[in-house]
Motif scaffolding. Sequence first.
Motif, short mmCIF file in Angstrom:
data_model
loop_
_atom_site.label_atom_id
_atom_site.label_comp_id
_atom_site.label_asym_id
_atom_site.label_seq_id
_atom_site.Cartn_x
_atom_site.Cartn_y
_atom_site.Cartn_z
N ALA A 133 -35.64 32.38 -25.25
CA ALA A 133 -35.92 31.47 -24.15
C ALA A 133 -36.60 30.23 -24.73
O ALA A 133 -37.39 30.35 -25.67
CB ALA A 133 -36.81 32.13 -23.11
N GLN A 134 -36.29 29.08 -24.18
CA GLN A 134 -36.89 27.85 -24.71
C GLN A 134 -37.01 26.78 -23.63
O GLN A 134 -36.09 26.58 -22.83
CB GLN A 134 -36.07 27.31 -25.88
N GLY A 160 -47.73 24.39 -20.93
CA GLY A 160 -48.07 23.86 -22.23
C GLY A 160 -48.31 24.92 -23.29
O GLY A 160 -49.03 24.69 -24.27
N VAL A 161 -47.67 26.09 -23.11
CA VAL A 161 -47.83 27.17 -24.10
C VAL A 161 -46.45 27.60 -24.57
O VAL A 161 -45.46 27.41 -23.86
CB VAL A 161 -48.59 28.37 -23.48
N ALA A 206 -39.23 30.53 -19.74
CA ALA A 206 -39.30 29.33 -20.58
C ALA A 206 -39.88 28.15 -19.81
O ALA A 206 -40.72 27.41 -20.33
CB ALA A 206 -37.90 28.99 -21.10
N MET A 207 -39.43 27.97 -18.56
CA MET A 207 -39.95 26.86 -17.76
C MET A 207 -41.42 27.06 -17.43
O MET A 207 -42.21 26.12 -17.47
CB MET A 207 -39.11 26.70 -16.49
N ASP A 208 -41.80 28.29 -17.11
CA ASP A 208 -43.22 28.58 -16.83
C ASP A 208 -44.09 28.24 -18.03
O ASP A 208 -45.15 27.61 -17.90
CB ASP A 208 -43.40 30.06 -16.46
N ALA A 209 -43.64 28.67 -19.22
CA ALA A 209 -44.41 28.43 -20.44
C ALA A 209 -44.49 26.94 -20.74
O ALA A 209 -45.56 26.41 -21.07
CB ALA A 209 -43.78 29.18 -21.61
#
Length: 323
Positions: free
Chosen positions: A62-63, A161-162, A154-157
């Motif tokens: 995931a990215q 900003g993590v 991926a979107m949540d991270a």
Amino acid sequence: MTLFDPSDAPAESSGSAGTSPHAPRRTLIVEADGGSRGNPGHAGYGALVRDPDTGMILAEKAQYIGKASNNVAEYSGLVAALEMAHEIDPDCWILAKMDSKLVVEQMSGRWKIKHEDMQKLAAKARGIVNPRRVKYQWIPRELNKDADRLSNEAMDAGMAGVPWVQKGGAGVTRSAPAAAEAEQAPAPAPDPVPAGRLHHTELWVRDFAGAKTSLGWLLERLGYLRADSWKTGARWQGADSYIVIEAGPDVLDAAHERRRPGLNHLAFSAGSRADVDVLARRAASHGWTLLFADRHPHAGGPEHYAAYLENGEGFEVELVAED
């Protein structure tokens, strides 16, 4: 799996040591999804590789990709999935499953790719694996939950900003006590299905072969999958419901007449106005004629863009543009 005909095999040398030219190629399934919160907005993708025999996830990724459109995110997920499959086995056949009808149709060569960013990503995808070793299949969103989960992670991270951290799936091994505990835990109750939602539609026809050529073709172009079939009929599965087309001895020997009391026509969302135009043109080669030609494409009103089509048996469908 029998999705691939050996005659499709490209004349290429993989360079893999110890691979017999006569050995059957392995098949891997890749699943991919992408999302954008704002479209364009904060975007990310999820991708995985699955073993078709065991269903086990062999690799996942995931990215977060910053601000991008939903379509770019979905193409980015496909690229990542193909890269992972190629890394696992550079000689394999690949079945790519996605709930993006746009990506599936474009990568299958049935729709043109007009957007420059997607053209670049599509070219990148075709450069990873010989396109003759990849087949594309549209699946309903509920069958793409693993890739959807990854894209949302991926979107949540990214928005937090993590970096994305793998939470499960590929490469995760549970200890024996943990596995036993999981087996003993009660399964979560399924979400209730909303009452009143259309479950399925069944169309009776005099000539199933003819209906399959026109109605079946159109359903598949709209993203329905042939789920099963029998001598006198078949079922096409959509995202939320399915459609059965069936002939047989119980069907009266009478012509269908859409203007009689009962079902008048089926209406489908068909994408953009350009998508509607392309589909309407191609339908002419599959037994469909354009209704209300003098008022097309606004036969339903000045603000309503749609194509009304009728096949040889008199069944009508409406292809509605959503933009």
